[in-house]
Design an enzyme around this catalytic site. Structure first.
Site, PDB file in Angstrom:
ATOM      1  N   GLY A  45       0.787  -1.235   0.000  1.00 50.56           N
ATOM      2  CA  GLY A  45       0.000   0.000   0.000  1.00 50.56           C
ATOM      3  C   GLY A  45       0.815   1.279   0.000  1.00 50.56           C
ATOM      4  CG  ASP A  47       0.801   5.841  -2.558  1.00 50.59           C
ATOM      5  OD1 ASP A  47       0.331   4.789  -3.027  1.00 50.59           O
ATOM      6  OD2 ASP A  47       0.142   6.625  -1.852  1.00 50.59           O
ATOM      7  CG  HIS A  72      15.711  11.226 -14.188  1.00 51.77           C
ATOM      8  ND1 HIS A  72      16.917  10.751 -14.659  1.00 51.77           N
ATOM      9  CD2 HIS A  72      14.901  11.308 -15.278  1.00 51.77           C
ATOM     10  CE1 HIS A  72      16.825  10.555 -15.973  1.00 51.77           C
ATOM     11  NE2 HIS A  72      15.613  10.896 -16.366  1.00 51.77           N
ATOM     12  CG  HIS A  75      18.514  12.711  -8.847  1.00 51.31           C
ATOM     13  ND1 HIS A  75      19.787  12.857  -8.362  1.00 51.31           N
ATOM     14  CD2 HIS A  75      18.489  11.493  -9.437  1.00 51.31           C
ATOM     15  CE1 HIS A  75      20.505  11.767  -8.656  1.00 51.31           C
ATOM     16  NE2 HIS A  75      19.718  10.931  -9.303  1.00 51.31           N
ATOM     17  CG  ASP A 192      26.048   7.671 -11.790  1.00 51.31           C
ATOM     18  OD1 ASP A 192      25.555   6.776 -11.091  1.00 51.31           O
ATOM     19  OD2 ASP A 192      25.715   7.880 -12.973  1.00 51.31           O
ATOM     20  CG  HIS A 361      16.898   1.905 -22.898  1.00 52.65           C
ATOM     21  ND1 HIS A 361      16.404   3.163 -22.652  1.00 52.65           N
ATOM     22  CD2 HIS A 361      17.544   1.528 -21.766  1.00 52.65           C
ATOM     23  CE1 HIS A 361      16.733   3.527 -21.424  1.00 52.65           C
ATOM     24  NE2 HIS A 361      17.434   2.558 -20.871  1.00 52.65           N
ATOM     25  CG  HIS A 365      23.221   5.839 -14.927  1.00 48.47           C
ATOM     26  ND1 HIS A 365      23.265   6.688 -13.856  1.00 48.47           N
ATOM     27  CD2 HIS A 365      21.907   5.564 -15.134  1.00 48.47           C
ATOM     28  CE1 HIS A 365      22.036   6.917 -13.420  1.00 48.47           C
ATOM     29  NE2 HIS A 365      21.197   6.248 -14.191  1.00 48.47           N
TER      30      HIS A 365
END
Length: 552
Positions: A45, A47, A72, A75, A192, A361, A365
């Protein structure tokens, strides 16, 4: 004694998502990113998940600004929840600010927030910090890295990035600036780590365009493309190829419509005149003149593609022969959802093309060789791998060692740990309150581990309610006990078991009456205990048992 620079990650370490990093020097704090995470499978439940910001609330008077690397959700997604508790100006590039504006407007927070737009190359003073915006490549327009300077030294915070020599828009990453910073001297690199396990280089976004061209060329059916709404360059490539082959483009899905609106308004996307049509007009066009761009690349339950697949979309129905192009890879954990939608599309005789069959795709990164380039240019004294799970952080630390970095100068931190930097030392020293705050509807943080445990229990074993009316004077049973079950067994098929439970509950109540027990809590506890052990012996199941006593 000289002040130390403290760096604290409140999210984004040992996890993918909910990125939030605190930089503190003296009486000043700046925050980099403010992201949300997605709930785990056992968070029934829930979100979204956001970072615990109690440390920021406690030090609100020190916060000089929130700096965002890109738009995004992992972030910027926690901003509406964080800004309810703290008030700080937000600094972001134009595209990021446009997406944040939409988000804050939805939550009624736009008028109360100072949103300051910056360009790559700009330097912002925030207390004793200066923050320089550096242009990078990523899978969303206007992404930046930061060079954060304070009296202790310079920290380079890369954000999410890759090195793309042929980006669709915006120009190549500013490697020259990273090199200059390296020559000037960098105290620490926060880099990253998402794709650190992949050797080589990440392919250019432009390489996807050729695959689109091949799939559009000579196709006489409708084409439906799904991708991440935030990937403006990808959407631009779809629009370009559709226009080239004389197709009209319609957009479905709220986040896709928002992304298109923001990016066209700000000039990050150009749509050839007459190409865009309303979704309602699609039915009146010939099949070979239609291209629909939609949300749902991750199989999200309420997304437009999922609704099309399961025939619950109000305007679009999947037809036999439709060519569905999935221009995204499944985020770990979403594979089953995507598979369910794909199966349903096949059931409707659609043709589904995904990244396994064609190059549809590319990641946003950096892979190993690109990470090495950044390490070589920046030449930091200390290194902190960020934005990754434990394995990503460890592999990135190994890569830094292979490039000649002293292992003692590499810090692998964790959420809530305080990293302290001086000009020539770095160490982890202490912790601050941290963790996950769960958002369920309008409730922020009101669902804790106890509630989650109960939800898990109910989901796995169901519940049994024992209802009984008792006299407030002498504790005698006036009516009942009655047994109500939910999610345990279907009552009609298990009448015998229900009768046994009723008898057992009545015996327990009689025993309590005989002992003159009038403490309701003790009576409930005994009923629960007896029924629980009996059910486990009988069924090897452990439902939640709730005794309800009505006092009359």
């Amino acid at each position: 004694m000289a002040e130390k620079l403290k760096v604290i990650s409140l999210g984004g370490l040992n996890e993918i998502g909910k990125n939030l990093t605190v930089y503190e020097y003296g009486g000043d704090i700046i925050v980099v990113d403010c992201g949300m995470g997605f709930p785990d499978d056992d968070m029934y439940g829930i979100d979204v998940v956001i970072p615990d910001i109690s440390y920021l609330i406690k030090n609100e008077d020190k916060i000089r600004g929130i700096f965002l690397t890109h738009g995004h959700e992992d972030h910027i997604g926690a901003l509406p929840y964080v800004l309810r508790s703290i008030n700080a100006p937000i600094y972001a590039t134009r595209m990021t600010a446009g997406l944040v504006e939409l988000k804050l407007d939805e939550h009624g927070l736009l008028d109360k927030t100072r949103l300051i737009t910056c360009e790559a190359g700009e330097v912002v003073k925030a207390g004793r910090f200066t923050v320089e915006f550096i242009h990078i490549n990523h899978s969303i327009a206007d992404a930046v890295a930061f060079a954060i300077k304070c009296p202790v030294g310079t920290i380079v915070h890369t954000g999410d990035f890759k090195i793309d020599p042929t980006p669709v828009s915006g120009g190549m990453i500013d490697l020259a600036r990273f090199g200059q910073l390296g020559q000037e001297g960098v105290l620490a690199l926060m880099c990253d780590s998402t794709n650190v396990e992949r050797p080589g280089y990440t392919k250019s976004e432009r390489s996807v365009g050729a695959s689109f061209d091949a799939l559009f060329k000579g196709c006489d059916q409708r084409i439906i493309v799904t991708t991440f709404a935030s990937n403006v360059d990808r959407i631009q490539q779809v629009i370009n190829v559709a226009a080239r082959y004389g197709r009209k483009v319609a957009v479905s899905g709220r986040s896709m419509e928002n992304a298109l609106k923001v990016s066209t308004q700000l000039g990050y996307m150009s749509v050839p005149e007459g190409t865009l049509v309303d979704l309602a007009h699609v039915k009146s066009l010939p099949k070979n003149k239609v291209c629909i761009i939609t949300t749902g690349s991750q199989g999200e339950t309420m997304s437009a593609l999922t609704r099309m697949a399961f025939s619950t979309h109000r305007q679009i129905e999947i037809l036999p022969g439709d060519r569905i192009i999935i221009s995204a890879s499944a985020i770990p954990g979403n594979e089953n959802s995507v598979g369910t939608v794909v199966n349903e599309l096949y059931r409707k005789d659609a043709e589904v093309v995904n990244e396994r069959e064609r190059e549809l795709h590319v990641s946003g990164h950096a892979c190993q060789e690109e990470l090495k380039i950044i390490h070589a240019l920046v030449r930091p004294k200390f290194f902190v791998p960020v934005h990754g799970e434990q394995r990503h952080l460890k592999v990135h630390a190994k890569l830094a060692r292979e490039m000649g970095m002293d292992p003692r100068n590499i810090l692998i931190s964790d959420v809530g740990k305080v990293m302290e930097f001086t000009r020539d030392s770095a160490r982890i020293n202490g912790t601050v309150p941290s963790g996950k705050v769960l958002v369920d509807g309008y409730g922020v943080g009101d669902v804790g581990s106890v509630v989650l445990r109960d939800r898990k229990h109910l989901a796995e074993d169901g519940m049994i309610v024992v209802v009984v009316s008792m006299s407030s004077e002498d504790g005698s049973v006036l009516s009942g006990p009655d047994i109500i079950t939910r999610g345990f067994v279907y009552v009609k098929e298990s009448e015998e078991l229900m009768d046994e439970l009723k008898t057992l509950a009545a015996d327990v109540l009689q025993e309590c009456e005989y002992r003159h027990t009038t403490d309701w809590a003790s009576i409930k506890s005994e009923v629960k205990s007896e029924l629980s052990s009996y059910l486990y012996k009988k069924t090897k199941r452990n439902p939640m048992i709730l005794p309800v006593i009505m006092e009359i």
